[in-house]
Write a protein that holds these residues in place. Structure first.
Motif, PDB file in Angstrom:
ATOM      1  N   PHE A 118       0.740  -1.308  -0.398  1.00 62.64           N
ATOM      2  CA  PHE A 118      -0.041   0.247  -0.465  1.00 62.64           C
ATOM      3  C   PHE A 118       0.837   1.203  -0.242  1.00 62.64           C
ATOM      4  O   PHE A 118       2.073   1.699   0.675  1.00 62.64           O
ATOM      5  CB  PHE A 118      -0.814   0.242   1.031  1.00 62.64           C
ATOM      6  N   THR A 119       0.358   2.479   0.209  1.00 57.30           N
ATOM      7  CA  THR A 119       0.832   3.706  -0.170  1.00 57.30           C
ATOM      8  C   THR A 119      -0.751   4.488  -0.249  1.00 57.30           C
ATOM      9  O   THR A 119      -1.403   4.570  -0.485  1.00 57.30           O
ATOM     10  CB  THR A 119       1.862   4.192  -1.745  1.00 57.30           C
ATOM     11  N   ARG A 120      -0.111   5.218   0.385  1.00 56.45           N
ATOM     12  CA  ARG A 120      -1.091   6.811   1.427  1.00 56.45           C
ATOM     13  C   ARG A 120      -2.259   6.007   1.265  1.00 56.45           C
ATOM     14  O   ARG A 120      -2.915   6.391   1.323  1.00 56.45           O
ATOM     15  CB  ARG A 120      -1.347   7.455   0.042  1.00 56.45           C
ATOM     16  N   THR A 121      -1.758   4.853   2.496  1.00 59.54           N
ATOM     17  CA  THR A 121      -2.625   3.862   3.542  1.00 59.54           C
ATOM     18  C   THR A 121      -3.886   3.387   2.548  1.00 59.54           C
ATOM     19  O   THR A 121      -3.192   2.100   3.161  1.00 59.54           O
ATOM     20  CB  THR A 121      -3.734   6.018   3.777  1.00 59.54           C
ATOM     21  N   ILE A 122      -4.381   3.608   1.328  1.00 59.71           N
ATOM     22  CA  ILE A 122      -5.254   2.440   0.892  1.00 59.71           C
ATOM     23  C   ILE A 122      -5.584   2.466  -0.454  1.00 59.71           C
ATOM     24  O   ILE A 122      -6.042   1.439  -0.773  1.00 59.71           O
ATOM     25  CB  ILE A 122      -6.696   3.678   1.195  1.00 59.71           C
ATOM     26  N   GLU A 123      -4.009   2.635  -0.705  1.00 57.97           N
ATOM     27  CA  GLU A 123      -4.008   2.899  -2.310  1.00 57.97           C
ATOM     28  C   GLU A 123      -3.049   1.962  -2.846  1.00 57.97           C
ATOM     29  O   GLU A 123      -1.904   1.235  -1.925  1.00 57.97           O
ATOM     30  CB  GLU A 123      -3.196   4.014  -3.400  1.00 57.97           C
TER      31      GLU A 123
END
Length: 211
Positions: free
Chosen positions: A189-194
């Motif tokens: 994940f990146t940016r929490t949800i992406e």
């Protein structure tokens, strides 16, 4: 011969949200549909020779849009020209949960299901591979990033995924991203949800297995 090859090509149509439209979230600018059709052997040598292009002619019709909700799906089929060898990949529901369905105590999820059912019924492509909504907290309520209490949010996530599973039985096949990503780690994940670059490849892994 070029026209024959083009008509024989498998066409992968992607619909939905950033699970399939996540190129902007990795520095390589790739998303799962690209990797399914033609792997980047430099980035992912494990998948060398396992993409659709290795098996024969294949091309991508990428229509998924980052941030999409179920209400935006009809706009993604404009000027759609499916072929006899078309297959549709769809991920939807995550943004709907973020926009309020996570805290639903009424008929919101029923309306979501009705809208998704109508979209799938009218979509002139079979099969449709439907992905469930993953959980970037890995089931850890202590990592809840929503204003909704974790118990309610998790219950509604389950309701959405159960509905997606039921619709998948009717219109195509289920791709259980939720179960697959629970076996992953935060690097997916990146940016929490992406989906990160690794996450994009793991989305690819799950859909490719269903193809």
């Amino acid at each position: 011969m070029g026209k024959a090859a083009a008509s024989d090509a498998i066409v992968v149509h992607t619909f939905g949200d950033s699970i399939l439209d996540c190129a902007r979230y990795n520095v390589q600018g790739v998303h799962p549909g690209q990797l399914i059709v033609r792997n980047d052997d430099r980035l992912f040598p494990e998948f060398s020779g396992r993409d659709l292009s290795t098996r024969g002619p294949a091309r991508l019709d990428h229509r998924a849009v980052d941030g999409a909700t179920v209400g935006g799906l009809p706009s993604q089929v404009r000027a759609l020209r499916p072929t006899e060898r078309s297959v549709a990949l769809l991920t939807i529901g995550g943004n709907d949960l973020l926009a309020g369905l996570a805290g639903d105590r009424g008929s919101g999820i029923q309306r979501f299901v009705a809208a998704l059912d109508a979209f799938l019924r009218d979509l002139p492509i079979r099969p449709v591979l439907l992905g469930t909504v993953y959980d970037p907290t890995f089931g850890d309520d202590g990592k809840n990033f929503l204003s909704t209490h974790a118990d309610l949010a998790r219950a509604n996530l389950q309701r959405v995924n159960e509905a997606i599973g039921s619709l998948a039985q009717r219109y195509g096949r289920l791709v259980d991203l939720h179960a697959h990503f629970l076996r992953g780690d935060p690097s997916w994940f990146t940016r929490t949800i992406e989906p990160s670059l690794t996450g994009a490849s793991e989305v690819r892994r799950a859909f490719l297995a269903a193809l």
